[in-house]
Design a protein around this motif. Structure first.
Motif, PDB file in Angstrom:
ATOM      1  N   VAL A   1       0.915  -1.098   0.058  1.00  0.00           N
ATOM      2  CA  VAL A   1       0.033   0.013  -0.189  1.00  0.00           C
ATOM      3  C   VAL A   1       0.788   1.068   0.299  1.00  0.00           C
ATOM      4  O   VAL A   1       0.535   1.824  -0.105  1.00  0.00           O
ATOM      5  CB  VAL A   1      -0.833  -0.069   1.053  1.00  0.00           C
ATOM      6  N   ALA A   2       1.817   1.109   0.362  1.00  0.00           N
ATOM      7  CA  ALA A   2       3.001   2.453   0.401  1.00  0.00           C
ATOM      8  C   ALA A   2       3.250   2.252  -0.937  1.00  0.00           C
ATOM      9  O   ALA A   2       4.052   3.822  -0.940  1.00  0.00           O
ATOM     10  CB  ALA A   2       3.763   2.213   1.859  1.00  0.00           C
ATOM     11  N   GLY A   3       3.925   1.429  -1.006  1.00  0.00           N
ATOM     12  CA  GLY A   3       5.007   1.213  -2.232  1.00  0.00           C
ATOM     13  C   GLY A   3       4.270   2.069  -3.143  1.00  0.00           C
ATOM     14  O   GLY A   3       4.013   2.526  -4.170  1.00  0.00           O
ATOM     15  N   ALA A   4       2.017   2.430  -3.526  1.00  0.00           N
ATOM     16  CA  ALA A   4       1.971   2.260  -4.442  1.00  0.00           C
ATOM     17  C   ALA A   4       1.643   3.842  -4.254  1.00  0.00           C
ATOM     18  O   ALA A   4       1.464   4.737  -5.600  1.00  0.00           O
ATOM     19  CB  ALA A   4       0.308   1.722  -4.574  1.00  0.00           C
ATOM     20  N   THR A   5       2.221   4.231  -2.887  1.00  0.00           N
ATOM     21  CA  THR A   5       2.496   6.278  -3.283  1.00  0.00           C
ATOM     22  C   THR A   5       3.241   6.726  -4.372  1.00  0.00           C
ATOM     23  O   THR A   5       3.634   7.658  -4.617  1.00  0.00           O
ATOM     24  CB  THR A   5       1.893   6.779  -1.934  1.00  0.00           C
ATOM     25  N   LEU A   6       4.375   5.153  -4.427  1.00  0.00           N
ATOM     26  CA  LEU A   6       5.431   6.370  -4.629  1.00  0.00           C
ATOM     27  C   LEU A   6       5.703   6.605  -5.851  1.00  0.00           C
ATOM     28  O   LEU A   6       6.193   7.360  -6.351  1.00  0.00           O
ATOM     29  CB  LEU A   6       6.607   5.238  -4.419  1.00  0.00           C
ATOM     30  N   ALA A   7       5.323   5.656  -6.810  1.00  0.00           N
ATOM     31  CA  ALA A   7       5.092   5.584  -8.659  1.00  0.00           C
ATOM     32  C   ALA A   7       3.600   6.946  -9.398  1.00  0.00           C
ATOM     33  O   ALA A   7       5.305   7.525  -9.210  1.00  0.00           O
ATOM     34  CB  ALA A   7       4.939   4.103  -9.310  1.00  0.00           C
TER      35      ALA A   7
END
Length: 519
Positions: A116-122
């Protein structure tokens, strides 16, 4: 005609900010691969079941794919820098907790939170690049760096994991991300601009649920079909995902501020970039899973040697990503995309010519051409996607690009992987000895690794014959998938040339740059 001031050049602050946002992108990609080498140690300490071990590996990628559209739209509303920093804090916290997990269930939960947190990065980082770099050529170079960060992260993941596991315990593989996220939290507020859509409405909860479960169902269904073949559960989940996707798209047409602006697909440059992006991802992942097995199970390389053999792929992808802006400056976006796709097609064609005893060198040559050709497609394609979309929807547009990449990659593994293994079975079955036991025949037809194991158990001339026959059948299957990939690249090149033949992409990029300078 009125004179328009040229777009402002980026300052040192923007370039340092680019380095700051490239680091978490590298960590994001690294986290997809760094865990693989730690699985034996995790299995020994946490004793997960086979199902739990699968979820430890897959849940991160599932939730990244599922939340990309939601996070891209959320960033447009609450602020892209704010969402990025919230995601970085959550990523760091979840990494620490994951490193000290005491059960398989706890580790799965933390991997889910990391997804979920990684989905904010790109989507946050890509849309911030649009706000930081107004000059077209500088923005293209910045996107090249952004693409290269993902490539480097995926390439060094196993290397970093191996080094950490050599000296520390398996949890250290998670802690590697913490310093990068802390650096982003410290410097991000000073170096990164904030941008949000001032006219954005409230989030639509139903759209969020539809997009999340649609992507999750499609990815899960494709992965299950790739693993079990024509599995009833996989097909049912896949169909449910497609149905939810249709409902999601239909709902977006009636919302004042949709998650997915379907009108973007009326723009030829946007459609061409998305299609090229998706077809390149599908073909690349479809053939790559065969390449890695070919290196080890056909050529007999060790895992380390196989990893070294794929380094040229990552290096050329990085070089191609950084060269793409210079090429686009001289040739224009359309020609770079078309020529890149044609070069990638040549790479697939070279791979289709793999024959002993030069299989390794032919495969490396194919990798070089593929990666050099695909890198400009991803770089220029992403630039066209975010610049042909309205500025206030850049987050949602970049999330759509990443989602298409995730889905096309999963589709490549599932569909092309299944088709390749079907070809393998069709070629191997008639060539197997009739005296082979039914159980051994089933194992040999299931995977190349199974065939090698059966041959080793048989021993003697019969065992050697089984292994050689299986390797020949697998090589033929890989070559067939490479031919399919070549056809997909030629199709994408034709579509890009046709849809962008009047230069819509270049013209729109120039207009956006002029508007930004005027603003």
């Amino acid at each position: 005609m009125s004179n328009v001031n040229p777009p402002a050049k980026a300052t040192r602050r923007e370039w340092i900010g680019l380095a700051i946002i490239a680091l978490p992108c590298m960590v994001y990609a690294m986290d997809l691969t760094v865990l693989n080498l730690a699985l034996p140690a995790i299995s020994a300490e946490l004793d997960p079941s086979a199902s739990q071990l699968l979820w430890i590996v897959d849940v991160y990628g599932f939730l990244v794919a599922g939340f990309l559209i939601t996070m891209g739209t959320l960033g447009d509303r609450i602020g892209r820098r704010r969402l990025l920093l919230i995601g970085a804090a959550a990523f760091a916290a979840a990494s620490v907790i994951a490193a000290f997990s005491r059960s398989a269930e706890m580790l799965i939960a933390m991997r889910a939170l990391l997804g979920v947190a990684g989905a904010t990065l790109a989507p946050s980082t890509m849309s911030l690049i649009r706000n930081m770099f107004h000059d077209e050529h500088e923005r293209q170079f910045a996107i090249g760096v952004w693409i290269a960060a993902f490539s480097v992260g995926g390439a060094i993941g196993p290397l970093v994991g191996g080094l950490l596991l050599q000296w520390w315990w398996w949890g250290a593989a998670f802690l590697a991300a913490v310093p990068v996220m802390v650096l982003l939290l410290l410097l991000g507020p000073k170096l990164l601009p904030e941008y949000r859509d001032p006219d954005a409405g409230a989030l639509d909860p139903l759209s969020m649920v539809q997009s999340l479960f649609s992507v999750l169902a499609v990815v899960y269904g494709l992965k299950r079909i790739a693993e079990y073949g024509t599995d009833a559960r996989g097909i049912a989940v896949l169909l449910v995902g497609f149905a939810l996707g249709v409902l999601f798209v239909r709902r977006q047409k009636h919302l004042a501020y949709p998650f997915l602006d379907v009108t973007l697909f009326r723009r030829p440059a946007f459609s061409a970039a998305i299609v090229a992006y998706a077809l390149a991802g599908l073909s690349m992942m479809g053939v790559y899973i065969f390449m890695t097995q070919y290196l080890q199970l056909v050529l007999g390389l060790t895992p380390l040697q196989a990893g070294i053999a794929t380094v040229p792929w990552s290096l050329c992808f990085t070089v191609g990503s950084l060269l793409a802006p210079r090429l686009a400056r001289h040739w224009g976006a359309r020609r770079v995309m078309v020529r890149g796709l044609l070069l990638a097609a040549v790479g697939f064609g070279i791979t289709a010519l793999v024959v002993p005893p030069y299989g390794l060198w032919i495969l490396i040559a194919g990798m070089l051409a593929m990666s050099l050709g695909m890198a400009p497609v991803f770089t220029v394609g992403n630039e066209l996607i975010i610049t042909t979309a309205p500025a206030e929807r850049a987050g949602a547009a970049s999330a759509l690009a990443e989602t298409s990449a995730e889905l096309s990659g999963a589709l490549g593994i599932a569909v092309l992987g299944s088709l390749g293994m079907l070809a393998y079975r069709l070629w191997l079955d008639p060539a197997l000895p009739t005296s082979l036991a039914d159980a051994d025949t089933t194992r040999a037809l299931s995977t190349l690794g199974g065939a090698v194991a059966v041959g080793g158990e048989l021993g003697g001339a019969a065992g050697v014959a089984v292994v050689d026959t299986a390797r020949t059948a697998f090589t033929g299957a890989m070559r067939a998938i490479a031919v399919f990939g070549m056809a997909m690249m030629l199709l994408a090149a034709w579509m890009a040339a046709r849809l962008m033949r009047d230069g819509e992409g270049e013209a729109h990029v120039a207009v956006v740059a002029e508007d930004a300078a005027g603003a």
